[in-house]
Design an enzyme around this catalytic site. Structure first.
Site, PDB file in Angstrom:
ATOM      1  N   CYS A  48       3.795  -4.550   6.373  1.00 44.03           N
ATOM      2  CA  CYS A  48       3.336  -4.268   5.017  1.00 44.03           C
ATOM      3  C   CYS A  48       4.480  -3.797   4.134  1.00 44.03           C
ATOM      4  CB  CYS A  48       2.243  -3.195   5.038  1.00 44.03           C
ATOM      5  SG  CYS A  48       0.720  -3.724   5.849  1.00 44.03           S
ATOM      6  N   HIS A  90       0.825  -1.209   0.000  1.00 46.71           N
ATOM      7  CA  HIS A  90       0.000   0.000   0.000  1.00 46.71           C
ATOM      8  C   HIS A  90       0.862   1.265   0.000  1.00 46.71           C
ATOM      9  CE1 HIS A  90       0.621   1.094   4.290  1.00 46.71           C
ATOM     10  NE2 HIS A  90       0.537  -0.216   4.540  1.00 46.71           N
TER      11      HIS A  90
END
Length: 369
Positions: free
Chosen positions: A314, A296
């Site tokens: 992430c 992301h």
């Protein structure tokens, strides 16, 4: 001058007597009688020495089962109900002209409970080359071999693949290598009437067809070089700087292994009570593991992208780079993470299928190859 004489004709052989076929019709009825018969069949009547003139299979409620009649065979074309009584009727005419009745009755099995199945792929949908097939059952399966034998995966392109039981309620099928682009896949879970063990039977069949995308998109994420590379059909499209999970806390380290894209959201709020944050807005979020790992946008870590790992698991990209990947990828695409000391495993949830080597994967089958 003596004329030549023709040889006398040889006496002709007597004609063979004509034997009239007067065979008596002989029937084979499946099943003719019995209790606890599977409602999925087969239910059929065959004849030798004659032809069927009429066949009916009728339930106790008077409903006639649909079937197809040819000259020498009748076959039911629908499943029967659980826990019901059925009666055969009809006749066949032998070559001797005599009628022979079709007779018999039976009762289908009455399950103690029914177990349903669901599949993770959508009918007529398109997925990336790493998409596994997951069949989830509503209750634990005891007789895994019987159930697995009733499940098949067919591909339009020759593809080596196998089933593996990852729990008592989940059977997954994946190819040995990634699917070839444009492969068409059909999944048939024909478990209606199949014994699951412990008195349970399959509630209904499930049939799904899907397709693999016309391109092979692979992301390669290296936590040590801090790069995120995107390949299409083997050619490098993009080489982005990235930041991954910090190694100083193993709970935050990005897991190694082949991840599978599972979900895409243009914007979402991230929360992680373990690390003390809640509802942090991000954009271009691509879920790659049910343990909460995403690819992301995080413009706040741009100074570290390409240099250090500072996230909580992430893969962080700049907003522009995250959108580029978001627009390119689809559910089922692989994201290959290397360089981590932590590897995908069962506790990470879907999909850790590609974490197994082929020998280990096939050892999880309930049916010997």
């Amino acid at each position: 001058m003596t004329a030549c004489s023709a040889a006398p004709d040889a006496p002709s052989a007597p004609a063979a007597p004509v034997v009239e076929d007067k065979a008596k019709a002989a029937l084979s009825v499946t099943p003719e009688s019995g209790d606890a018969v599977s409602p999925s069949g087969p239910f059929q009547v065959g004849v030798t020495g004659g032809a069927l003139t009429a066949v009916a299979l009728t339930g106790a409620d008077g409903r006639v089962v649909q079937g197809e009649l040819t000259g020498d065979r009748w076959v039911a074309t629908e499943d029967l109900g659980y826990g019901k009584a059925y009666t055969w009727s009809g006749s066949a005419k032998g070559r001797d002209g005599a009628d022979v009745p079709v007779a018999g009755s039976f009762r289908t099995v009455k399950p103690q409970r029914l177990t349903s199945a669901s599949v993770n792929v959508g009918d007529h949908q398109t997925y990336g080359i790493a998409m596994p097939v997951k069949v989830t059952f509503s209750a634990p399966v005891q007789d895994k071999a019987a159930v697995q034998k009733a499940m098949t995966v067919k591909t339009s392109v020759p593809t080596e693949g196998a089933w593996a039981w990852l729990s008592d309620r989940e059977a997954h099928w994946r190819p040995r290598e990634y699917f070839k682009p444009n492969t068409e896949v059909s999944v048939d879970v024909d478990v209606y009437g199949v014994p699951f063990g412990g008195g349970a039977y399959g509630a209904e069949d499930v049939h799904v067809q899907f397709k693999i995308a016309d391109r092979a998109l692979v992301a390669k994420a290296n936590t040590q070089t801090h790069r995120f590379e995107v390949y299409r059909d083997g050619a490098l499209l993009h080489d982005f700087p990235a930041s991954y999970g910090m190694e100083s806390d193993k709970r935050a380290e990005t897991k190694g292994g082949i991840h599978v894209v599972q979900q895409k959201e243009a914007s979402r709020k991230m929360s992680n009570p373990t690390f003390g944050y809640k509802d942090v807005p991000v954009t271009w979020a691509v879920l790659i593991s049910q343990n909460g790992e995403f690819v992301h946008e995080n413009n706040g870590t741009i100074p570290s992208q390409g240099k250090a790992n500072v996230s909580h698991g992430c893969a962080n990209l700049s907003g522009a780079n995250a959108k580029t990947f978001y627009d390119l990828t689809m559910i089922g695409d692989p994201v290959e993470v290397v360089g981590s000391s932590q590897q995908l495993q069962a506790s990470d949830g879907d999909y850790y299928d590609w974490a197994f080597d082929w020998a280990t994967w096939t050892s999880k089958s309930a049916v010997a190859s």
